[in-house]
Design a protein around this motif. Structure first.
Motif, PDB file in Angstrom:
ATOM      1  N   SER A  89       3.283 -16.072 -29.082  1.00 44.13           N
ATOM      2  CA  SER A  89       4.015 -15.302 -30.090  1.00 44.13           C
ATOM      3  C   SER A  89       4.737 -16.224 -31.062  1.00 44.13           C
ATOM      4  O   SER A  89       4.731 -16.007 -32.283  1.00 44.13           O
ATOM      5  CB  SER A  89       5.013 -14.363 -29.406  1.00 44.13           C
ATOM      6  OG  SER A  89       5.687 -13.577 -30.347  1.00 44.13           O
ATOM      7  N   ALA A  90       5.357 -17.290 -30.537  1.00 44.51           N
ATOM      8  CA  ALA A  90       6.076 -18.242 -31.384  1.00 44.51           C
ATOM      9  C   ALA A  90       5.118 -19.033 -32.265  1.00 44.51           C
ATOM     10  O   ALA A  90       5.385 -19.277 -33.442  1.00 44.51           O
ATOM     11  CB  ALA A  90       6.911 -19.184 -30.519  1.00 44.51           C
ATOM     12  N   LYS A  91       3.993 -19.428 -31.701  1.00 40.82           N
ATOM     13  CA  LYS A  91       3.021 -20.229 -32.453  1.00 40.82           C
ATOM     14  C   LYS A  91       2.351 -19.417 -33.557  1.00 40.82           C
ATOM     15  O   LYS A  91       2.099 -19.918 -34.658  1.00 40.82           O
ATOM     16  CB  LYS A  91       1.955 -20.778 -31.502  1.00 40.82           C
ATOM     17  CG  LYS A  91       2.329 -22.059 -30.799  1.00 40.82           C
ATOM     18  CD  LYS A  91       2.259 -23.239 -31.757  1.00 40.82           C
ATOM     19  CE  LYS A  91       2.389 -24.571 -31.050  1.00 40.82           C
ATOM     20  NZ  LYS A  91       2.363 -25.699 -32.024  1.00 40.82           N
ATOM     21  N   LEU A  92       2.014 -18.157 -33.240  1.00 39.09           N
ATOM     22  CA  LEU A  92       1.286 -17.329 -34.203  1.00 39.09           C
ATOM     23  C   LEU A  92       2.214 -16.511 -35.090  1.00 39.09           C
ATOM     24  O   LEU A  92       1.751 -15.915 -36.074  1.00 39.09           O
ATOM     25  CB  LEU A  92       0.327 -16.402 -33.449  1.00 39.09           C
ATOM     26  CG  LEU A  92      -0.786 -17.102 -32.652  1.00 39.09           C
ATOM     27  CD1 LEU A  92      -1.565 -16.080 -31.835  1.00 39.09           C
ATOM     28  CD2 LEU A  92      -1.717 -17.874 -33.569  1.00 39.09           C
ATOM     29  N   GLY A  93       3.507 -16.447 -34.732  1.00 39.68           N
ATOM     30  CA  GLY A  93       4.454 -15.672 -35.519  1.00 39.68           C
ATOM     31  C   GLY A  93       4.147 -14.193 -35.526  1.00 39.68           C
ATOM     32  O   GLY A  93       4.313 -13.507 -36.544  1.00 39.68           O
ATOM     33  N   ALA A  94       3.677 -13.681 -34.390  1.00 40.40           N
ATOM     34  CA  ALA A  94       3.269 -12.275 -34.320  1.00 40.40           C
ATOM     35  C   ALA A  94       3.463 -11.746 -32.903  1.00 40.40           C
ATOM     36  O   ALA A  94       3.596 -12.510 -31.940  1.00 40.40           O
ATOM     37  CB  ALA A  94       1.807 -12.125 -34.734  1.00 40.40           C
ATOM     38  N   GLU A  95       3.475 -10.433 -32.788  1.00 45.09           N
ATOM     39  CA  GLU A  95       3.575  -9.797 -31.474  1.00 45.09           C
ATOM     40  C   GLU A  95       2.299 -10.040 -30.687  1.00 45.09           C
ATOM     41  O   GLU A  95       1.192  -9.984 -31.230  1.00 45.09           O
ATOM     42  CB  GLU A  95       3.809  -8.299 -31.630  1.00 45.09           C
ATOM     43  CG  GLU A  95       3.938  -7.557 -30.313  1.00 45.09           C
ATOM     44  CD  GLU A  95       4.073  -6.053 -30.493  1.00 45.09           C
ATOM     45  OE1 GLU A  95       4.249  -5.354 -29.482  1.00 45.09           O
ATOM     46  OE2 GLU A  95       3.991  -5.589 -31.649  1.00 45.09           O
ATOM     47  N   VAL A  96       2.443 -10.309 -29.403  1.00 48.95           N
ATOM     48  CA  VAL A  96       1.303 -10.531 -28.522  1.00 48.95           C
ATOM     49  C   VAL A  96       1.319  -9.478 -27.427  1.00 48.95           C
ATOM     50  O   VAL A  96       2.328  -9.286 -26.735  1.00 48.95           O
ATOM     51  CB  VAL A  96       1.358 -11.947 -27.911  1.00 48.95           C
ATOM     52  CG1 VAL A  96       0.267 -12.119 -26.866  1.00 48.95           C
ATOM     53  CG2 VAL A  96       1.216 -13.005 -28.999  1.00 48.95           C
ATOM     54  N   ASN A  97       0.202  -8.769 -27.270  1.00 49.57           N
ATOM     55  CA  ASN A  97       0.069  -7.727 -26.251  1.00 49.57           C
ATOM     56  C   ASN A  97      -0.658  -8.276 -25.029  1.00 49.57           C
ATOM     57  O   ASN A  97      -1.375  -9.276 -25.110  1.00 49.57           O
ATOM     58  CB  ASN A  97      -0.706  -6.537 -26.828  1.00 49.57           C
ATOM     59  CG  ASN A  97      -0.046  -5.956 -28.065  1.00 49.57           C
ATOM     60  OD1 ASN A  97       0.981  -5.310 -27.986  1.00 49.57           O
ATOM     61  ND2 ASN A  97      -0.632  -6.220 -29.235  1.00 49.57           N
ATOM     62  N   LEU A  98      -0.483  -7.609 -23.896  1.00 49.28           N
ATOM     63  CA  LEU A  98      -1.049  -8.065 -22.632  1.00 49.28           C
ATOM     64  C   LEU A  98      -2.082  -7.081 -22.118  1.00 49.28           C
ATOM     65  O   LEU A  98      -1.856  -5.867 -22.128  1.00 49.28           O
ATOM     66  CB  LEU A  98       0.057  -8.251 -21.588  1.00 49.28           C
ATOM     67  CG  LEU A  98       1.209  -9.181 -21.980  1.00 49.28           C
ATOM     68  CD1 LEU A  98       2.294  -9.141 -20.916  1.00 49.28           C
ATOM     69  CD2 LEU A  98       0.721 -10.598 -22.184  1.00 49.28           C
ATOM     70  N   ILE A  99      -3.215  -7.605 -21.652  1.00 50.75           N
ATOM     71  CA  ILE A  99      -4.233  -6.798 -20.981  1.00 50.75           C
ATOM     72  C   ILE A  99      -4.308  -7.298 -19.542  1.00 50.75           C
ATOM     73  O   ILE A  99      -4.745  -8.413 -19.279  1.00 50.75           O
ATOM     74  CB  ILE A  99      -5.610  -6.929 -21.653  1.00 50.75           C
ATOM     75  CG1 ILE A  99      -5.537  -6.537 -23.127  1.00 50.75           C
ATOM     76  CG2 ILE A  99      -6.638  -6.062 -20.930  1.00 50.75           C
ATOM     77  CD1 ILE A  99      -6.834  -6.751 -23.892  1.00 50.75           C
TER      78      ILE A  99
END
Length: 401
Positions: free
Chosen positions: A39-49
């Motif tokens: 999330s920090a590296k991409l600057g975006a929300e990260v969802n989990l599967i």
């Protein structure tokens, strides 16, 4: 574009007992959890599967482009660039191993990534967390990467205490509210990160790379060697080397912990000691949940892997390469064995089953002590783990005969 971390089913089994209670993306290695790094590296929300019983699975796609990333993969700059260059309907691989894909289609847990995607080979170095011991092996390097990520453009509050001795101050970062008194901080071999509202008490000796996350404490006289991470709300004393404590756990007293990973909500009683090297210097074997047998780790140093909510009494001794499941309660003299199933109650003299209702009761009390309450999802997770781990509690089968 939506971003997802995908748990690979076999990898989840390889990472038990740590993944009984969390997705792979929620494992802490370095300072941050894997999903926090992305999330920090991409600057975006990260969802989990992940597995549905954990209650964190995201399976709804909207037909737009999705970036699917192997949840055991830790990010670095070279990898981020490779993902940026990845085109629609391509997947990034290395030696046949799936790393990431870009496509409108989205897999669910235990479903293979679309074979029709065009494979692009990644030639750079990758850090995959596929075994519990990968966490402590790679922890030092991950602390360095996370330190740079978290402190870039930020200013440390510094150490004001005149009785604290500091080596290589530029490699030490204190977040707001951190307190250090009469300690030795040596960051010559790697950075030291001291999180928000933490306390390092008098007489502590700490060598980097090291991370203490928010509201954590290092107790008086502690000796902390490099490559160690203590997660949020941990209390740690004694001697610790190259170990990761995920968070909300206590090892508050003297005793040695080395080359180990401790989950959340655990408690190690006073003078608990772990062996991390065999007397004959041979490589350590450890329990593998995919084979239900011991495998060679290839390591000379490998201590204790302990799942969430497990506890041990004073003077407990853990042999080299011991695996403790979730919500085990261990006590008594002697070595309790190298594999201790989830919901075990006892020690070297033998085990009985830790009743599910009693285990839930203890977990509820422990979580309330550190600001987190027991929830309905927690209830369901415990019940699922209890069922899945039943085959390892061999004494239950004997009682039925």
């Amino acid at each position: 574009m939506k971003i997802f971390l995908l748990d690979i089913a076999e990898t989840r089994l390889q990472l038990l007992p740590l993944t009984y209670t969390r997705s792979i993306g929620e494992l802490r290695v370095g300072i941050l959890k894997i999903h926090e790094k992305w999330s920090a590296k991409l600057g975006a929300e990260v969802n989990l599967i992940t597995e549905p019983y954990l209650g964190k699975t995201e399976t709804i796609g909207d037909g737009t482009l999705n970036l699917i990333i192997n949840a055991s993969l830790c990010p670095d700059d070279q990898l981020i660039k490779a993902l940026e260059n990845l085109q629609e309907n391509q997947k990034l691989t290395q030696n046949g191993k799936f790393l990431a894909s870009k496509a409108a289609s989205m897999p669910t847990f235990n479903q293979a990534v679309d074979d029709q995607l065009i494979s692009v080979e990644h030639s750079g170095k990758v850090d995959l967390i596929e075994r519990p011991w990968d966490i402590f092996i790679k922890n030092g390097d991950q602390i360095r990467l996370d330190f740079d990520l978290l402190t870039k453009g930020q200013k440390s509050i510094g150490v004001e205490d005149p009785y604290t001795r500091i080596y290589n101050e530029k490699n030490i970062f204190l977040e707001k509210g951190a307190e250090v008194k009469a300690a030795i901080l040596n960051a010559e071999n790697g950075p030291i990160y001291i999180g928000k509202n933490t306390k390092i008490h008098e007489g502590s000796i700490i060598r980097g790379p090291f991370a203490l996350c928010e509201y954590g404490q290092v107790n008086m006289g502690a000796k902390i060697r490099g490559d160690s991470t203590f997660g949020p709300h941990t209390k740690v004393g004694g001697e610790v080397a190259n170990s990761v404590i995920m968070g909300y756990s206590n090892k508050g007293h003297d005793g040695y912990l080395g080359s180990s990973v401790i989950g959340e909500w655990c408690n190690l009683g006073a003078d608990t000691n772990t062996s991390n090297m065999k007397n004959n210097y041979t490589q350590v074997k450890m329990w593998d949940y995919t084979k239900d047998s011991f495998i060679n780790t290839g390591l000379q140093f490998c201590g204790l892997i302990m799942g969430d909510h497990s506890k041990c009494g004073i003077n407990t001794m853990f042999n080299t390469g011991t695996v403790v499941g979730v919500s085990a309660n261990i006590f008594g003299s002697g070595y309790p064995g190298n594999v201790i199933p989830s919901f075990s109650w006892g020690g070297s003299a033998g085990f009985t089953t830790y009743r599910l209702d009693k285990a839930k009761e203890t977990a509820t009390i422990a979580m309330r002590r550190k600001t987190k309450g027991w929830t309905d999802p927690d209830d369901g997770i415990f019940e699922e783990i209890f069922k899945r781990s039943e085959k390892y509690r061999v004494w239950e089968n004997k009682n039925e005969l």
